[in-house]
Design a protein around this motif. Structure first.
Motif, PDB file in Angstrom:
ATOM      1  N   TYR A  38      28.796  46.834  44.968  1.00  0.00           N
ATOM      2  CA  TYR A  38      28.731  47.908  43.721  1.00  0.00           C
ATOM      3  C   TYR A  38      27.418  48.723  44.060  1.00  0.00           C
ATOM      4  O   TYR A  38      26.403  48.082  44.235  1.00  0.00           O
ATOM      5  CB  TYR A  38      28.575  47.013  42.516  1.00  0.00           C
ATOM      6  CG  TYR A  38      29.982  46.606  41.847  1.00  0.00           C
ATOM      7  CD1 TYR A  38      30.878  47.279  41.076  1.00  0.00           C
ATOM      8  CD2 TYR A  38      30.358  45.419  42.532  1.00  0.00           C
ATOM      9  CE1 TYR A  38      32.074  46.966  40.588  1.00  0.00           C
ATOM     10  CE2 TYR A  38      31.662  44.687  41.991  1.00  0.00           C
ATOM     11  CZ  TYR A  38      32.494  45.894  41.140  1.00  0.00           C
ATOM     12  OH  TYR A  38      33.771  45.089  40.785  1.00  0.00           O
ATOM     13  N   LYS A  41      29.587  41.447  36.892  1.00  0.00           N
ATOM     14  CA  LYS A  41      30.408  40.542  36.897  1.00  0.00           C
ATOM     15  C   LYS A  41      31.605  40.571  36.119  1.00  0.00           C
ATOM     16  O   LYS A  41      32.742  40.273  36.452  1.00  0.00           O
ATOM     17  CB  LYS A  41      29.688  39.055  36.568  1.00  0.00           C
ATOM     18  CG  LYS A  41      28.934  38.508  37.435  1.00  0.00           C
ATOM     19  CD  LYS A  41      28.265  37.213  36.764  1.00  0.00           C
ATOM     20  CE  LYS A  41      27.326  36.739  37.715  1.00  0.00           C
ATOM     21  NZ  LYS A  41      26.456  35.512  37.058  1.00  0.00           N
ATOM     22  N   TYR A  47      32.874  43.749  35.373  1.00  0.00           N
ATOM     23  CA  TYR A  47      33.310  44.730  35.874  1.00  0.00           C
ATOM     24  C   TYR A  47      34.205  44.143  37.062  1.00  0.00           C
ATOM     25  O   TYR A  47      35.553  44.482  37.472  1.00  0.00           O
ATOM     26  CB  TYR A  47      32.524  45.984  36.723  1.00  0.00           C
ATOM     27  CG  TYR A  47      31.825  46.743  36.105  1.00  0.00           C
ATOM     28  CD1 TYR A  47      32.183  46.859  34.746  1.00  0.00           C
ATOM     29  CD2 TYR A  47      30.421  47.179  36.215  1.00  0.00           C
ATOM     30  CE1 TYR A  47      31.297  47.735  33.706  1.00  0.00           C
ATOM     31  CE2 TYR A  47      29.738  47.879  35.176  1.00  0.00           C
ATOM     32  CZ  TYR A  47      30.325  47.990  34.156  1.00  0.00           C
ATOM     33  OH  TYR A  47      29.379  48.951  33.523  1.00  0.00           O
ATOM     34  N   TYR A  48      34.038  43.115  37.857  1.00  0.00           N
ATOM     35  CA  TYR A  48      34.788  42.615  38.847  1.00  0.00           C
ATOM     36  C   TYR A  48      36.064  42.065  38.258  1.00  0.00           C
ATOM     37  O   TYR A  48      37.121  41.957  38.764  1.00  0.00           O
ATOM     38  CB  TYR A  48      33.878  41.542  39.837  1.00  0.00           C
ATOM     39  CG  TYR A  48      34.808  40.722  40.549  1.00  0.00           C
ATOM     40  CD1 TYR A  48      35.030  41.242  41.703  1.00  0.00           C
ATOM     41  CD2 TYR A  48      35.003  39.365  40.284  1.00  0.00           C
ATOM     42  CE1 TYR A  48      35.676  40.419  42.705  1.00  0.00           C
ATOM     43  CE2 TYR A  48      35.806  38.574  41.248  1.00  0.00           C
ATOM     44  CZ  TYR A  48      36.306  39.183  42.385  1.00  0.00           C
ATOM     45  OH  TYR A  48      36.914  38.522  43.365  1.00  0.00           O
ATOM     46  N   ASP A  84      38.511  44.361  37.138  1.00  0.00           N
ATOM     47  CA  ASP A  84      38.689  45.057  38.080  1.00  0.00           C
ATOM     48  C   ASP A  84      40.112  44.431  38.851  1.00  0.00           C
ATOM     49  O   ASP A  84      41.205  45.044  39.573  1.00  0.00           O
ATOM     50  CB  ASP A  84      37.968  45.365  39.162  1.00  0.00           C
ATOM     51  CG  ASP A  84      38.124  46.625  40.036  1.00  0.00           C
ATOM     52  OD1 ASP A  84      38.447  47.643  39.638  1.00  0.00           O
ATOM     53  OD2 ASP A  84      38.007  46.306  41.332  1.00  0.00           O
ATOM     54  N   THR A  85      40.018  43.104  38.750  1.00  0.00           N
ATOM     55  CA  THR A  85      41.162  42.311  39.466  1.00  0.00           C
ATOM     56  C   THR A  85      42.186  41.784  38.557  1.00  0.00           C
ATOM     57  O   THR A  85      42.972  41.218  38.834  1.00  0.00           O
ATOM     58  CB  THR A  85      40.366  41.162  40.081  1.00  0.00           C
ATOM     59  OG1 THR A  85      39.382  40.172  38.906  1.00  0.00           O
ATOM     60  CG2 THR A  85      39.599  41.491  41.293  1.00  0.00           C
TER      61      THR A  85
END
Length: 432
Positions: free
Chosen positions: A2, A199, A201-202, A205-206
């Motif tokens: 990121y 974290k 965002y991750y 995102d998934t």
């Protein structure tokens, strides 16, 4: 990895990036120094698409960026706290070798930092002159002269400022001045918060994402086809367009028949490819000579994401402009990725509130959309013209909705707006 854009004056960035080395796992910090805070506008405009999140050295560049981007979701700043002010006071005591009890300080118009910090000290000050400013209306000359005039009038013995530029000029003029910079603890704490946000965002995102694409009036297209071969060729061309889009998403395509298709992918991929989705819908519409609607849903499971996508496509069909809507956990996201993006709920569990809306013949979705718009635009008061312009509806329809909401005591009429133009003055309202 990121990419974090760090914005601030050079001497702030050196301190921030030095501490940021402790938090570099999974993050790349990119420095964007400026001489004046106004340069923040150009920085975020030019680089926002290349940066996952922004970290600002203070509240001022943060507010400037928030006004430019229209969102604060990926923005974070290092706040000034009481310790920032106490540090400045201690540095001044050290440099002047005495306690300064007559001060001038500049700060944000909505901040009570100075008042709260002074209240917590057992010592008393003879005079504290505070100059408050709006983030979007800063006049450096005015701030500079505020401090200089007080110094020349012998009303103060020292200055504390939020601005490195003001600090530099006052220092050159020989005034006892300190720049109210953030402490290492404040920087470190903000970086910890940033790490947690990354974290988040991750995992976001998934998340599973589902797109349902439907070509309207497909039965009529089938009936009007000259032959079954023409229809099959059309379906092949439509599928080719969708497969190219699906490849970009790294997703999978399922054909449901009768002009209906489902694409499975991830939330991050879908949000990154919204412009391509819009282009794909245009291609499908031109090829089929019909309108095309899409519903997007996110969820923790394939089932919940598909259910949300079905809700989204139903909601989209109800809108005359056929916008791209995303449904996520009871919330609708409209105009995603654009300046006018807005998020609102389409359901409620408050029975009394629901009863009021039923009495006013207003849907939950309509009220929450108006509520979200008013809060996003930070309107203390608004007119039906404002609502009509931003919600893409006629002013007549906006007046009807506002009148109904007034009758059930959810909006109140507070006055009129005078205008130099001919015609009746606009009525002004406030959300209750």
């Amino acid at each position: 990895m990121y990419r974090i854009g760090v914005v601030g004056p050079n001497w702030s960035l050196e301190r921030i990036l030095g501490i940021a080395k402790e938090f570099e796992q999974g993050m790349e910090f990119v420095a964007f120094p400026y001489e004046e805070p106004e340069e923040t506008k150009k920085i975020v405009k030019d680089y926002d698409k290349k940066i996952h999140a922004w970290l600002f050295s203070g509240e001022l560049p943060y507010e400037i960026a928030r006004n430019v981007l229209g969102s604060k979701e990926n923005l974070l700043y290092i706040p000034h706290t009481e310790s920032s002010l106490y540090k400045s006071l201690l540095n001044m005591v050290n440099s002047q070798e005495k306690l300064i009890k007559r001060l001038s300080i500049d700060t944000f118009s909505y901040s009570n930092l100075v008042e709260e910090a002074v209240e917590q000290l057992s010592m008393t000050f003879n005079e504290i002159y505070v100059k408050k400013f709006e983030p979007d209306d800063i006049n450096m000359e005015e701030l500079l002269h505020f401090h200089l005039d007080l110094w020349e009038s012998k009303k103060i013995d020292g200055v504390i400022t939020c601005f490195p530029t003001v600090y530099k000029h006052l220092k050159e003029a020989g005034l006892p001045v300190e720049w109210m910079s953030t402490s290492r603890r404040e920087i470190r704490q903000t970086l910890r918060i940033l790490t947690e946000k990354i974290k988040g965002y991750y995992f976001k995102d998934t998340q599973i994402g589902v797109e349902i694409i439907e070509i309207e009036h497909f039965e009529s297209i089938m009936q009007n086809a000259k032959s079954s071969y023409d229809l099959q060729f059309l379906e092949l061309r439509l599928k080719e367009i969708l497969l190219k889009f699906c490849e970009q998403l790294n997703g999978s395509l399922i054909e449901k028949g009768y002009g209906k298709y489902v694409i499975f992918s991830s939330r991050g991929a879908i949000e990154r490819e919204i412009p391509m989705l819009e282009h794909t819908l245009e291609q499908l519409s031109l090829e089929s000579e019909s309108t095309v609607v899409v519903g997007i849903g996110y969820g923790e499971t394939v089932f919940s994401a598909e259910i949300n996508a079905q809700v989204s496509i139903r909601q989209s069909k109800e809108m005359p402009e056929r916008k791209i809507l995303i449904v996520d956990n009871g919330m609708i996201i409209e105009s995603i990725g654009k300046k006018e993006e807005i998020t609102y709920s389409f359901r409620t569990e408050d029975k009394d509130f629901l009863q009021k809306l039923k009495k006013g013949n207003i849907s939950v979705k309509t009220f929450h959309k108006i509520d979200a718009l008013i809060r996003k635009m930070n309107w203390n008061v608004f007119s039906t013209k404002d609502l009509a312009a931003h919600l893409h509806m006629t002013e007549r329809n906006a007046r009807r909705i506002v009148t109904d909401l007034c009758e059930v005591d959810l909006i109140e009429y507070i006055g009129e707006e005078s205008s130099s133009l001919r015609g009746r003055p606009s009525k002004l309202y406030r959300l209750k």
